[in-house]
Design a protein around this motif. Sequence first.
Motif, PDB file in Angstrom:
ATOM      1  N   GLU A  46       0.863  -1.185   0.000  1.00  0.00           N
ATOM      2  CA  GLU A  46       0.000   0.000   0.000  1.00  0.00           C
ATOM      3  C   GLU A  46       0.900   1.237   0.000  1.00  0.00           C
ATOM      4  O   GLU A  46       1.775   1.362   0.847  1.00  0.00           O
ATOM      5  CB  GLU A  46      -0.923  -0.023   1.229  1.00  0.00           C
ATOM      6  N   THR A  54     -10.325   5.675  -0.822  1.00  0.00           N
ATOM      7  CA  THR A  54     -11.782   5.556  -0.972  1.00  0.00           C
ATOM      8  C   THR A  54     -12.426   4.909   0.245  1.00  0.00           C
ATOM      9  O   THR A  54     -13.482   5.349   0.731  1.00  0.00           O
ATOM     10  CB  THR A  54     -12.122   4.681  -2.211  1.00  0.00           C
ATOM     11  N   THR A  55     -11.776   3.884   0.745  1.00  0.00           N
ATOM     12  CA  THR A  55     -12.368   3.088   1.821  1.00  0.00           C
ATOM     13  C   THR A  55     -12.654   3.936   3.064  1.00  0.00           C
ATOM     14  O   THR A  55     -13.636   3.709   3.765  1.00  0.00           O
ATOM     15  CB  THR A  55     -11.435   1.886   2.123  1.00  0.00           C
ATOM     16  N   LEU A  59     -19.815   5.615   3.265  1.00  0.00           N
ATOM     17  CA  LEU A  59     -20.891   5.941   4.206  1.00  0.00           C
ATOM     18  C   LEU A  59     -21.017   4.852   5.277  1.00  0.00           C
ATOM     19  O   LEU A  59     -21.771   4.999   6.232  1.00  0.00           O
ATOM     20  CB  LEU A  59     -22.206   6.101   3.428  1.00  0.00           C
ATOM     21  N   ILE A  61     -22.323   1.872   5.226  1.00  0.00           N
ATOM     22  CA  ILE A  61     -23.511   1.018   5.291  1.00  0.00           C
ATOM     23  C   ILE A  61     -23.214  -0.286   4.551  1.00  0.00           C
ATOM     24  O   ILE A  61     -22.686  -0.272   3.440  1.00  0.00           O
ATOM     25  CB  ILE A  61     -24.747   1.725   4.684  1.00  0.00           C
ATOM     26  N   VAL A 382     -17.298  -1.905  -6.727  1.00  0.00           N
ATOM     27  CA  VAL A 382     -18.137  -0.718  -6.524  1.00  0.00           C
ATOM     28  C   VAL A 382     -18.498  -0.504  -5.056  1.00  0.00           C
ATOM     29  O   VAL A 382     -18.740   0.614  -4.635  1.00  0.00           O
ATOM     30  CB  VAL A 382     -19.436  -0.865  -7.354  1.00  0.00           C
ATOM     31  N   LEU A 384     -18.035  -1.452  -0.772  1.00  0.00           N
ATOM     32  CA  LEU A 384     -17.326  -2.036   0.363  1.00  0.00           C
ATOM     33  C   LEU A 384     -17.991  -3.361   0.764  1.00  0.00           C
ATOM     34  O   LEU A 384     -17.327  -4.360   1.051  1.00  0.00           O
ATOM     35  CB  LEU A 384     -17.429  -1.022   1.493  1.00  0.00           C
ATOM     36  N   THR A 385     -19.326  -3.357   0.744  1.00  0.00           N
ATOM     37  CA  THR A 385     -20.111  -4.510   1.182  1.00  0.00           C
ATOM     38  C   THR A 385     -19.664  -5.813   0.538  1.00  0.00           C
ATOM     39  O   THR A 385     -19.603  -6.841   1.199  1.00  0.00           O
ATOM     40  CB  THR A 385     -21.599  -4.268   0.806  1.00  0.00           C
TER      41      THR A 385
HETATM   42  C1  LIG Z   1     -18.589   8.825  -0.650  1.00  0.00           C
HETATM   43  C2  LIG Z   1     -18.610   7.325  -0.701  1.00  0.00           C
HETATM   44  C3  LIG Z   1     -19.595   6.607  -0.019  1.00  0.00           C
HETATM   45  C4  LIG Z   1     -19.626   5.207  -0.071  1.00  0.00           C
HETATM   46  N1  LIG Z   1     -20.531   4.533   0.677  1.00  0.00           N
HETATM   47  C5  LIG Z   1     -20.540   3.166   0.671  1.00  0.00           C
HETATM   48  C6  LIG Z   1     -21.430   2.443   1.523  1.00  0.00           C
HETATM   49  O1  LIG Z   1     -22.174   3.020   2.330  1.00  0.00           O
HETATM   50  N2  LIG Z   1     -21.429   1.084   1.439  1.00  0.00           N
HETATM   51  C7  LIG Z   1     -20.591   0.410   0.593  1.00  0.00           C
HETATM   52  O2  LIG Z   1     -20.664  -0.819   0.559  1.00  0.00           O
HETATM   53  N3  LIG Z   1     -19.712   1.066  -0.203  1.00  0.00           N
HETATM   54  C8  LIG Z   1     -19.659   2.425  -0.172  1.00  0.00           C
HETATM   55  N4  LIG Z   1     -18.750   3.106  -0.941  1.00  0.00           N
HETATM   56  C9  LIG Z   1     -17.882   2.344  -1.861  1.00  0.00           C
HETATM   57  C10 LIG Z   1     -16.639   1.770  -1.182  1.00  0.00           C
HETATM   58  O3  LIG Z   1     -16.115   2.704  -0.264  1.00  0.00           O
HETATM   59  C11 LIG Z   1     -15.593   1.448  -2.259  1.00  0.00           C
HETATM   60  O4  LIG Z   1     -16.158   0.552  -3.180  1.00  0.00           O
HETATM   61  C12 LIG Z   1     -14.338   0.802  -1.678  1.00  0.00           C
HETATM   62  O5  LIG Z   1     -13.861   1.495  -0.562  1.00  0.00           O
HETATM   63  C13 LIG Z   1     -13.250   0.760  -2.743  1.00  0.00           C
HETATM   64  O6  LIG Z   1     -12.126   0.164  -2.171  1.00  0.00           O
HETATM   65  P1  LIG Z   1     -10.804  -0.077  -3.017  1.00  0.00           P
HETATM   66  O7  LIG Z   1      -9.939  -0.960  -2.215  1.00  0.00           O
HETATM   67  O8  LIG Z   1     -11.147  -0.519  -4.406  1.00  0.00           O
HETATM   68  O9  LIG Z   1     -10.184   1.381  -3.230  1.00  0.00           O
HETATM   69  P2  LIG Z   1      -9.283   2.325  -2.212  1.00  0.00           P
HETATM   70  O10 LIG Z   1      -9.869   2.259  -0.878  1.00  0.00           O
HETATM   71  O11 LIG Z   1      -9.157   3.586  -2.904  1.00  0.00           O
HETATM   72  O12 LIG Z   1      -7.926   1.520  -2.196  1.00  0.00           O
HETATM   73  C14 LIG Z   1      -7.010   1.533  -3.267  1.00  0.00           C
HETATM   74  C15 LIG Z   1      -5.626   1.698  -2.661  1.00  0.00           C
HETATM   75  O13 LIG Z   1      -4.623   1.491  -3.652  1.00  0.00           O
HETATM   76  C16 LIG Z   1      -3.503   2.239  -3.254  1.00  0.00           C
HETATM   77  N5  LIG Z   1      -2.571   2.356  -4.379  1.00  0.00           N
HETATM   78  C17 LIG Z   1      -2.766   3.005  -5.553  1.00  0.00           C
HETATM   79  N6  LIG Z   1      -1.688   2.867  -6.342  1.00  0.00           N
HETATM   80  C18 LIG Z   1      -0.781   2.114  -5.655  1.00  0.00           C
HETATM   81  C19 LIG Z   1       0.533   1.641  -5.945  1.00  0.00           C
HETATM   82  N7  LIG Z   1       1.149   1.912  -7.088  1.00  0.00           N
HETATM   83  N8  LIG Z   1       1.177   0.900  -4.996  1.00  0.00           N
HETATM   84  C20 LIG Z   1       0.589   0.615  -3.800  1.00  0.00           C
HETATM   85  N9  LIG Z   1      -0.664   1.051  -3.488  1.00  0.00           N
HETATM   86  C21 LIG Z   1      -1.334   1.783  -4.408  1.00  0.00           C
HETATM   87  C22 LIG Z   1      -4.121   3.563  -2.814  1.00  0.00           C
HETATM   88  O14 LIG Z   1      -3.262   4.312  -1.986  1.00  0.00           O
HETATM   89  C23 LIG Z   1      -5.388   3.103  -2.105  1.00  0.00           C
HETATM   90  O15 LIG Z   1      -5.241   3.025  -0.702  1.00  0.00           O
HETATM   91  C24 LIG Z   1     -18.671   4.509  -0.871  1.00  0.00           C
HETATM   92  C25 LIG Z   1     -17.661   5.227  -1.521  1.00  0.00           C
HETATM   93  C26 LIG Z   1     -17.623   6.617  -1.428  1.00  0.00           C
HETATM   94  C27 LIG Z   1     -16.511   7.361  -2.115  1.00  0.00           C
END
Ligand SMILES: Cc1cc2nc3c(=O)[nH]c(=O)nc-3n(C[C@H](O)[C@H](O)[C@H](O)COP(=O)(O)OP(=O)(O)OC[C@H]3O[C@@H](n4cnc5c(N)ncnc54)[C@H](O)[C@@H]3O)c2cc1C
Length: 502
Positions: A46, A54-55, A59, A61, A382, A384-385
Amino acid sequence: MVGLIHRDPGAAAGRDYDLIVIGGGVYGAMLVLESARRGLRALLLERGDFGGATTWNSLRIVHGGLRYLQQLDLARHGESVRERRWALGNFPEFVRPLPCLMPLYGRGLRRPGVFRLALALDQLLGFRRNRGLAEGQKLPAGRVLRPSEVSEIWPSVPRRDLLGGAVWFDAVVEDSHRLLVEVLRWACSLGATCLNYVEAERLVAPRGVVRGVEAVDSTSGRRWEFASPLVVNCAGPWSRSLARAFDRDVPELFRPSLAFNVFLDAPAPAPMALAVQGEGDRGSRTYFLYPWKGGTFAGTYHAAWRGELDDGSLAPEHVEAFLASVRERVPGFDVGPERILRVHWGLLPARREGWDRLAVRDVFVDHSRLGGPRGLYSVSGVKLTTARAVAERTLRRIAGSGLLRPGPLAPGPRPSVRHVPRWADMERLAGEQPEEARRVLEALLCEEAALYLDDLVYRRTDWGFDPRLLPRVTDTLRSLLGRDLAPSPFETWGARRRGAST
Ligand SMILES: Cc1cc2nc3c(=O)[nH]c(=O)nc-3n(C[C@H](O)[C@H](O)[C@H](O)COP(=O)(O)OP(=O)(O)OC[C@H]3O[C@@H](n4cnc5c(N)ncnc54)[C@H](O)[C@@H]3O)c2cc1C
């Protein structure tokens, strides 16, 4: 089982892995956990802190998928129900039932008859939703209320044309940052290695076959090579640019759209999560408002995104439009920008370039099928759930290509979760038993790889969630540790600096 997140890039570089996961958001974390549970040696890289992008902004939920019934997407509904049960069952310390109330005015699908049907279907299809759950974690069946019952729960509900209200139960993970850390502690207790502040920069793939990645430890500037025949890109909004750097652009991985929530300094209008309709062409959207950390957490607002991935900012007009909409739908909830404690924003995958409608499904790319290196995969999702379900599916798909042999699920419990005191208790402890308070702090810093102040106050604890408390928090931490903890040098949009504080 201890569950130590031990950060030692040099030692980690000396080992071989079955797979390397890039990106420590919920998708990467769940993939590392599901790999470790199947006896695979997994390494997580990471570039910032775990769960800091994003995580952190969700919200929180854990949706049971009621909305997918509207689209008759039964597969997605079933998966959401299963994952909600998994979260309620495996992390009862963090995930609790969330009653939701939606007032019904007879517009579109928001009619009592339609909801009666949807809730009955939800009940029928989700008949296993409580299987194996402890009593307090079980979700009662939803039902349609009379207008008078609605106003008992929400006294200021707009009464004009009110036909009733739907109540259903979802789940919420208020301290989602702790859930993520506990997932990593669990994975580490099963042999996984998780490194924060290490950025994957180059794919090592001589003659088109993956051998590992080259990565930089941002705390020392040292480059390390980590060896594995499999690399899975779970970099969320950056998954597409990483895919481009390692192989080629795959547009369907991530077409960015904007999403945000606001944490408001105002008591929640009702003891349940209110689910209210958005305005105008947003009428088909639902905004949730629920009591959170002494205030109200409200969202999610979605909009098209036009900026560059790392250069954009959240336009104040969006926030104003959202608050205006909330004020209109929730009379008496008179919140203006001065009530905002924090805006949580991030980018989510849209269905099409320049759209605000979210993608419907997770994306899995085997780069070798596109002519790229053998052993390189990209995944985006898309919600977290459903991140854990996507992790399971990803492992199945990779195993299908013959490159991985996951074993049976490891039996046995996960490590017991760490008790992290709330700030008021920590402050008291610091006053009465400073040695004990110092021990709590050192454990968080050393055993959970919290390197910077932001890691500690936003992602190992919730001590920084109310920005008004921060000066007091940092003063107390300084006097306990005898030094200042540096702020994280790592900036991501939405997480802390530009987007998070107002
Ligand atoms: C406003 C908002 C509200 C939401 N509400 C909900 C909800 O209520 N319920 C629900 O189920 N979902 C919800 N979601 C969706 C959920 O949050 C996301 O689908 C999820 O967090 C995405 O996770 P991720 O691991 O794909 O991305 P991220 O959490 O963005 O993780 C990707 C990681 O990759 C790392 N990275 C990037 N490039 C590199 C690299 N070269 N080397 C090492 N690390 C790297 C970044 O630093 C980052 O930490 C919401 C999202 C938002 C924005």
